[in-house]
Design a protein around this motif. Structure first.
Motif, PDB file in Angstrom:
ATOM      1  N   SER A 125       0.852  -1.192   0.000  1.00 28.51           N
ATOM      2  CA  SER A 125       0.000   0.000   0.000  1.00 28.51           C
ATOM      3  C   SER A 125       0.878   1.227   0.000  1.00 28.51           C
ATOM      4  O   SER A 125       1.999   1.206   0.530  1.00 28.51           O
ATOM      5  N   ASP A 126       0.360   2.321  -0.568  1.00 20.08           N
ATOM      6  CA  ASP A 126       1.083   3.587  -0.508  1.00 20.08           C
ATOM      7  C   ASP A 126       1.251   4.043   0.946  1.00 20.08           C
ATOM      8  O   ASP A 126       2.149   4.823   1.256  1.00 20.08           O
ATOM      9  N   MET A 127       0.406   3.527   1.828  1.00 20.40           N
ATOM     10  CA  MET A 127       0.519   3.878   3.243  1.00 20.40           C
ATOM     11  C   MET A 127       1.813   3.367   3.861  1.00 20.40           C
ATOM     12  O   MET A 127       2.189   3.790   4.960  1.00 20.40           O
ATOM     13  N   HIS A 128       2.528   2.471   3.150  1.00 20.27           N
ATOM     14  CA  HIS A 128       3.798   2.003   3.692  1.00 20.27           C
ATOM     15  C   HIS A 128       4.814   3.141   3.736  1.00 20.27           C
ATOM     16  O   HIS A 128       5.782   3.064   4.506  1.00 20.27           O
ATOM     17  N   GLN A 129       4.586   4.173   2.932  1.00 23.57           N
ATOM     18  CA  GLN A 129       5.535   5.287   2.885  1.00 23.57           C
ATOM     19  C   GLN A 129       5.697   5.954   4.245  1.00 23.57           C
ATOM     20  O   GLN A 129       6.754   6.499   4.556  1.00 23.57           O
ATOM     21  N   SER A 130       4.630   5.923   5.059  1.00 29.95           N
ATOM     22  CA  SER A 130       4.703   6.511   6.399  1.00 29.95           C
ATOM     23  C   SER A 130       4.752   5.438   7.479  1.00 29.95           C
ATOM     24  O   SER A 130       4.511   5.714   8.655  1.00 29.95           O
ATOM     25  N   GLY A 131       5.084   4.214   7.071  1.00 29.19           N
ATOM     26  CA  GLY A 131       5.156   3.114   8.021  1.00 29.19           C
ATOM     27  C   GLY A 131       6.496   3.030   8.732  1.00 29.19           C
ATOM     28  O   GLY A 131       7.512   3.521   8.246  1.00 29.19           O
TER      29      GLY A 131
END
Length: 259
Positions: A125-131
């Motif tokens: 997910s693109d949310m991994h960028q802030s993971g």
């Protein structure tokens, strides 16, 4: 044509992708959590070869699922599509949150135990960028339920999915291993107000599953919907970090990465 196994394909995007691949002449084996979900999967995708069942929140059931998949014979592609997102802390029989079990441990176990396919696809997910890519307490054993945060857990697990794609692609040069971001889609997970393009997401799955286009013949690449090559969080390329994640998963599950 390819023979493809897709986890989490009883409904939603997994089912949509399965139907699309079948319409293109491929053979697809579905996965469902239990017998009822298997019935749902068959109803949603009646032309699938078969459905295998197994609760990915259980390490023992995930190991058994790998055995059942191997009994069906060789696969060209394994797509790790199953995933959890929002919800309260739910402790599994193995003493960790279900999200960590399904999103992180299950794709690791299945990748190690299913006979090597030609292509691996890890859904991130693109949310991994802030993971969190620190790999500290990835299974929430130290922090526990009191400190559990589903969004933080999800973002970190999606980092792990990208790392897996890169790590297995590096470890196994004969296997093309990549990850993808399907986008924010109007599915059960994404919600009715999601603005992503389902067709763009499906196109990315299809490209990586079929492996015919030039982009699909590389390994360790992260793709945005389109399919468009994306830029993963920089830490995912760190080979020491990749090895550390594999080691953490091996220690907890008892499953070693085969050569």
């Amino acid at each position: 044509m390819a023979r493809i196994f897709i986890t989490g394909s009883s409904d939603g995007l997994g089912s949509t992708v399965a139907n699309r691949l079948i319409s293109r002449g491929h053979r697809v084996v579905l996965h469902a959590r239990n017998a009822q979900r298997a019935s749902d999967a068959t109803a949603a995708c009646p032309k699938a070869e078969t459905v295998v069942t197994g609760d990915l929140s259980s390490i023992s059931e995930t190991k058994k699922l790998a055995e059942d998949v191997n009994k069906l014979g060789a696969f060209d592609v394994v797509i790790h599509n199953a995933g959890l997102y929002r919800g309260p802390y739910r402790e599994t029989v193995d003493g960790i949150p279900a999200l960590a079990a399904v999103n992180t441990l299950a794709p690791y176990i299945l990748t190690c135990l299913i006979k090597h396919p030609k292509r691996l696809v890890f859904v991130s997910s693109d949310m991994h960028q802030s993971g969190d890519d620190s790999l500290e307490d990835i299974l929430w054993q130290r922090r526990g339920e009191k400190e559990y945060n589903d969004v933080k857990a999800y973002r970190a697990s999606k980092v792990h999915n990208v790392i897996f794609a890169k790590a297995f692609g590096r470890r196994w040069p004969d296997v093309k291993s990549n990850s993808l971001d399907p986008g924010w889609l109007p599915t059960k997970m994404g919600g009715a107000h999601a603005s992503g393009d389902v067709e763009a997401a499906v196109a990315t799955y299809v490209m990586l599953a079929e492996g015919e286009e030039k982009d699909a013949q590389r390994s360790g690449i992260y793709y945005n919907p389109g399919p468009i090559e994306g830029k993963a969080q920089a830490g995912c390329d760190d080979e020491d970090k990749q090895e550390r994640l594999l080691s953490i998963c091996a220690e907890f599950t008892g499953v070693q990465v085969p050569e």
